[in-house]
Design an enzyme around this catalytic site. Sequence first.
Site, PDB file in Angstrom:
ATOM      1  N   GLY A  67       4.251   6.745   1.739  1.00 25.36           N
ATOM      2  CA  GLY A  67       4.269   8.184   1.885  1.00 25.36           C
ATOM      3  C   GLY A  67       4.391   8.561   3.353  1.00 25.36           C
ATOM      4  O   GLY A  67       4.178   7.735   4.243  1.00 25.36           O
ATOM      5  N   GLY A 115       3.447   3.957  -1.029  1.00 22.51           N
ATOM      6  CA  GLY A 115       4.232   4.744  -1.971  1.00 22.51           C
ATOM      7  C   GLY A 115       5.501   4.058  -2.423  1.00 22.51           C
ATOM      8  O   GLY A 115       6.013   4.352  -3.511  1.00 22.51           O
ATOM      9  N   GLU A 138      -3.371   0.055   3.077  1.00 18.95           N
ATOM     10  CA  GLU A 138      -4.106   1.292   3.350  1.00 18.95           C
ATOM     11  C   GLU A 138      -5.411   1.103   4.115  1.00 18.95           C
ATOM     12  O   GLU A 138      -5.826   1.996   4.874  1.00 18.95           O
ATOM     13  CB  GLU A 138      -4.377   2.030   2.031  1.00 18.95           C
ATOM     14  CG  GLU A 138      -3.163   2.723   1.436  1.00 18.95           C
ATOM     15  CD  GLU A 138      -2.208   1.777   0.722  1.00 18.95           C
ATOM     16  OE1 GLU A 138      -1.130   2.223   0.312  1.00 18.95           O
ATOM     17  OE2 GLU A 138      -2.544   0.578   0.581  1.00 18.95           O
ATOM     18  N   ASP A 146      -3.455   3.435  -3.351  1.00 21.68           N
ATOM     19  CA  ASP A 146      -3.267   4.481  -4.354  1.00 21.68           C
ATOM     20  C   ASP A 146      -1.964   4.225  -5.087  1.00 21.68           C
ATOM     21  O   ASP A 146      -1.553   3.085  -5.231  1.00 21.68           O
ATOM     22  CB  ASP A 146      -3.331   5.868  -3.701  1.00 21.68           C
ATOM     23  CG  ASP A 146      -2.189   6.134  -2.721  1.00 21.68           C
ATOM     24  OD1 ASP A 146      -1.623   5.166  -2.169  1.00 21.68           O
ATOM     25  OD2 ASP A 146      -1.855   7.327  -2.502  1.00 21.68           O
TER      26      ASP A 146
END
Length: 350
Positions: A67, A115, A138, A146
């Site tokens: 992301g 992502g 992350e 995520d």
Amino acid sequence: MALDDSVLLRTEGRAGYITLNRPRALNALTRPMVRTIDAALAQWEQDESVAVVVVSGAGERGLCAGGDIRAIHADTLAGGNTSFDFWRDEYRLNARIARYSKPYVALMDGIVMGGGVGVSAHGDVRVVTERSAVAMPETGIGFVPDVGGTHLLAQAPGELGTHLALTGTAVGAADALLCGLADHFIPSTRLAELTASLAGLDVAEAVRLCAQAAPEGELARHREWIDDCYAAGSVEEILDRLLDRGDPAAKEAAETILTRSPTSLKVTLAALRRARQLGVLEPVLDQEYRVSCAAFSSPDLVEGVRAQVIDKDRRPRWSPAELSEVTDADVARFFAPLGDGELRLSGSTG
């Protein structure tokens, strides 16, 4: 159909092609990109002329580096919450990909992180190459895996997923296959051939014509200490076991973990263990949404992105700075229900 040129859409023969098109930003995902992909998938699912969807990244460096964390960093500093809307749309897209009714082929060439894993590793046919570097990094930016990453890593054999989640280590083709993050190895020189052939051939046949055995990986020979050390009940005990092994690779893993956000490490371990119990993707995505929203207000996310992406001094000052300072209550806060703000992909808020 596309909102801008950051996602290129086309159809040819029986295939619909999605190309992430921000090569200078390593095809990092923005909310408009997520919405464009989701709309294309919704349309093509109802289009009888489209039998397969193929996802790739523009440029030579990778499918997608994740992301747009610069935008998330700016949103945090501005006291906004547009990141919540981004995650809501992104996780819904991840769920759509996982349950898509037509073959979804992801070309996981080059860098595939965060992502990027979300738009690829939930698909039916996941192709890696000799250039693939797949990771959920992350914990190094004060965040938590995520996009369904805790679901994927919780399903990996033994404790391989725990190792990858806590260290953020990037793996190549063979290890991605071993961990269940990919299905086939195809040399990068044959991706164009595969892409073109999917316009006319059945997916299984097109893959069969191009697939080869992957070069040897790293993780298989380390399974013994990985499975033993990461089965421990806490991050502190995992570190103790890693350091006690007397294995250089285990020591290196411990040293890497010690550079990560203490809060992110403890929340990540809890999220993985919970994801393993939840079993299926949608409730895990609901859980990840709670965790991401909580992380947004954590000082470590701002600091981690600053150190790794903005200033690039690689010297994050985590708060708290030590694992011993992160309490069970601190961890529990990340999993607290959001009331009306829940994602609710699983149809419940529990």
